[in-house]
Design an enzyme around this catalytic site. Structure first.
Site, PDB file in Angstrom:
ATOM      1  N   GLY A 100       0.803  -1.216   0.000  1.00 14.23           N
ATOM      2  CA  GLY A 100       0.000   0.000   0.000  1.00 14.23           C
ATOM      3  C   GLY A 100       0.832   1.259   0.000  1.00 14.23           C
ATOM      4  CG  ASN A 126       9.138  10.747   1.351  1.00 17.86           C
ATOM      5  OD1 ASN A 126       8.868  11.402   0.347  1.00 17.86           O
ATOM      6  ND2 ASN A 126       9.029   9.434   1.401  1.00 17.86           N
ATOM      7  CB  SER A 134       7.381   2.517   7.455  1.00 14.12           C
ATOM      8  OG  SER A 134       7.355   1.570   6.401  1.00 14.12           O
ATOM      9  CB  SER A 135       4.066   2.212   3.209  1.00 16.50           C
ATOM     10  OG  SER A 135       4.326   3.407   2.515  1.00 16.50           O
ATOM     11  CG  ASN A 136       6.479  -1.729   5.326  1.00 13.70           C
ATOM     12  OD1 ASN A 136       5.907  -1.448   4.273  1.00 13.70           O
ATOM     13  ND2 ASN A 136       7.706  -2.218   5.354  1.00 13.70           N
ATOM     14  CG  HIS A 183     -35.568 -32.843   6.381  1.00  8.90           C
ATOM     15  ND1 HIS A 183     -34.309 -33.294   6.029  1.00  8.90           N
ATOM     16  CD2 HIS A 183     -35.711 -33.135   7.703  1.00  8.90           C
ATOM     17  CE1 HIS A 183     -33.731 -33.837   7.084  1.00  8.90           C
ATOM     18  NE2 HIS A 183     -34.560 -33.754   8.121  1.00  8.90           N
ATOM     19  CB  SER A 313     -42.534  -9.965 -14.847  1.00 10.43           C
ATOM     20  OG  SER A 313     -42.383 -10.466 -16.163  1.00 10.43           O
ATOM     21  CB  SER A 314     -39.843  -6.805 -18.646  1.00 11.93           C
ATOM     22  OG  SER A 314     -39.342  -8.068 -19.086  1.00 11.93           O
ATOM     23  CE  LYS A 319     -43.057 -14.068 -11.650  1.00  9.73           C
ATOM     24  NZ  LYS A 319     -41.954 -13.738 -10.740  1.00  9.73           N
ATOM     25  CB  VAL A 320     -45.312  -8.221  -6.709  1.00 10.24           C
ATOM     26  CG1 VAL A 320     -44.454  -7.479  -5.696  1.00 10.24           C
ATOM     27  CG2 VAL A 320     -46.302  -7.264  -7.370  1.00 10.24           C
ATOM     28  CD  GLU A 326     -35.659 -12.027  -6.030  1.00 13.53           C
ATOM     29  OE1 GLU A 326     -36.450 -12.930  -6.341  1.00 13.53           O
ATOM     30  OE2 GLU A 326     -35.524 -10.976  -6.709  1.00 13.53           O
TER      31      GLU A 326
END
Length: 461
Positions: A100, A126, A134-136, A183, A313-314, A319-320, A326
């Site tokens: 990074g 710097n 340090s970046s580290n 089940h 639905s298109s 339809k819902v 989802e």
């Protein structure tokens, strides 16, 4: 950006930088080298970098290592970066050098440029902004700071909100009895409130698990510098930086227990990602339950009706679909995938440094933010507003042969199974078949086969 350029120099020589850019040569090299995804580091990560640079300037000024006027200019610029005032100045791709360093230098250069303008004096990225760092140690610390802040400000409140919403709904529906399922097959009755209490307990457990990682996230690598020995940093720097960050954020940041561990591993990020994955699994279970309950309305379970939010639905009018469960299920799938990436990245600690830090930060923060948004959407646009189709529940209960389980202690398992099979075959209510095939009175059968009576058990609370 304009098409005009200026010449900038670093240790590798000169190159052109857009004239109106606040960054310098090292950032420009990263832009040129890492044209990979177009994805940049998250806002929460840039915020954490700004806060770390602010805290470091504060600590170095306290230690009389940084001239007060330069320190103040750096602090002001760093807070502006943390607040999001200069997000356009952070264009470096996520898929960059594994430490990074490019993002750290991006912050150093932007802050130095802003501070120099304010202080009317030279501010070096710097020597001044990155003093004692340090970046580290900066980048691992930024991962911890950004994750801790995002958890406390977004995900944990969202999980609490979802749990409260489910619990409120459970209380409202506790008197409604429905068919239980194991089940995906009919089982003994359960109250709606009991079913939802299971969901709420899942979410509260997720809250507990995620919050438990904050103690490890609060340990910061700052002060370890390049390899964990603290080379070029005052011994007090890490402690003072952590104290400054704690004071500003309200999170109990502290120096890491071991700088060597903090630089070389990302075990805490892996731990947190695992808890986020568990949260995603819990949310997925709830989403799937909602979708099954809402299925139909003519040929599915049709136990509930989720809020109708948009046409489904298109091509099929009227339809819902269960769009929120989802969408949240897709969030869960993304989080589970992010965990796989973080798990692989966590294994990339070679000797004194992990070299997949940017992708850890990106995926971890994305998971936190997605889960927070998903939890709130699920609470407000699905669970809070669904209605129960009580007539449908009652019809299913009346014809549920599994109710015969309540007769087992009286007539035995084998005879009860015969009654259940007969009820299935003849599509008759279980009470009618039991009256015909046993000597039990109508009153006894009504008492024993009452669906509500069979639900008074379970959790001792």
């Amino acid at each position: 950006m304009t098409t005009e350029f200026r010449r900038e120099r670093d240790s590798m020589g000169e190159l052109d930088v857009p004239a109106d850019a606040r960054w310098g040569a090292q950032t420009q090299r990263a832009i040129d080298n890492f044209q990979i995804s177009g994805l940049t580091m998250p806002r929460a990560f840039i915020r954490a970098l700004g806060l770390i640079k602010w805290a470091s300037a504060s600590a170095n000024a306290e230690l009389s290592l940084l001239e007060p006027s330069i320190a103040r200019a750096i602090q002001d610029a760093a807070l502006a970066v943390a607040n999001g005032d200069h997000d356009s100045q952070f264009p470096v791709d996520v898929f960059q050098t594994g430490s990074g360093t490019s993002s750290n230098m991006n912050a150093n250069e932007v802050i130095a440029s802003l501070a120099a303008k304010a202080a009317s004096t030279g501010v070096h990225p710097n020597d001044h902004v990155n003093m004692g760092q340090s970046s580290n140690d900066v980048v691992p610390s930024a991962i911890h700071v950004s994750a801790a802040l995002t958890l406390t400000e977004t995900l944990l409140p969202a999980l609490e909100h979802l749990a409260v919403t489910i619990e409120r709904k459970a209380a409202l529906l506790d008197g409604v009895v429905k068919t239980g399922r194991t089940h995906l097959m009919d089982a003994m009755p359960i109250r709606f409130g009991q079913e939802l209490t299971g969901w709420a307990t899942q979410i509260r457990a997720s809250h507990y698990r995620v919050a438990g990682t904050l103690q490890r996230l609060s340990g910061l690598a700052l002060g370890g510098t390049a390899v964990g020995t603290g080379i070029n940093a005052d011994p007090e720097l890490g402690l003072r930086c952590a104290a400054a960050l704690a004071s500003r954020t309200g999170i109990a940041f502290r120096p890491a227990d071991s700088y060597f561990e903090a630089l070389s591993s990302q075990d805490t990020a892996v731990e947190l990602s695992g808890q986020l994955k568990t949260t995603a699994v819990s949310l997925m279970k709830i989403c799937n339950d909602l979708r099954w309950m809402n299925s139909g309305p003519q040929t599915g379970l049709a136990e509930i009706s989720l809020p109708a939010l948009q046409p489904g639905s298109s091509i099929m009018p009227g339809k819902v679909n269960p769009v929120i469960p989802e969408a949240v299920a897709m969030v869960c799938a993304q989080v589970i995938g992010n965990d796989a990436t973080i798990s692989v990245a966590g294994q990339s600690g070679n000797f004194q440094l992990n070299v997949m830090l940017p992708v850890v930060a990106f995926n971890l923060l994305q998971s936190i933010e997605l889960l927070a948004s998903g939890a709130r959407a699920l609470a407000d646009k699905a669970i809070d507003g669904f209605t129960v189709n009580e007539q449908q529940l009652a019809r299913a209960l009346e014809r549920n042969p599994i109710l015969v389980t309540a007769l087992n202690p009286i007539i035995g398992y084998e005879r009860a199974a015969e009654i259940a099979k007969t009820a299935y075959q003849n599509d008759e209510p279980i009470r009618v078949v039991a009256a015909r095939m046993t000597d039990l009175s109508e009153a006894e059968l009504e008492r024993l086969l009452d669906p509500a009576a069979s639900t008074h058990g379970g959790c001792p609370r």
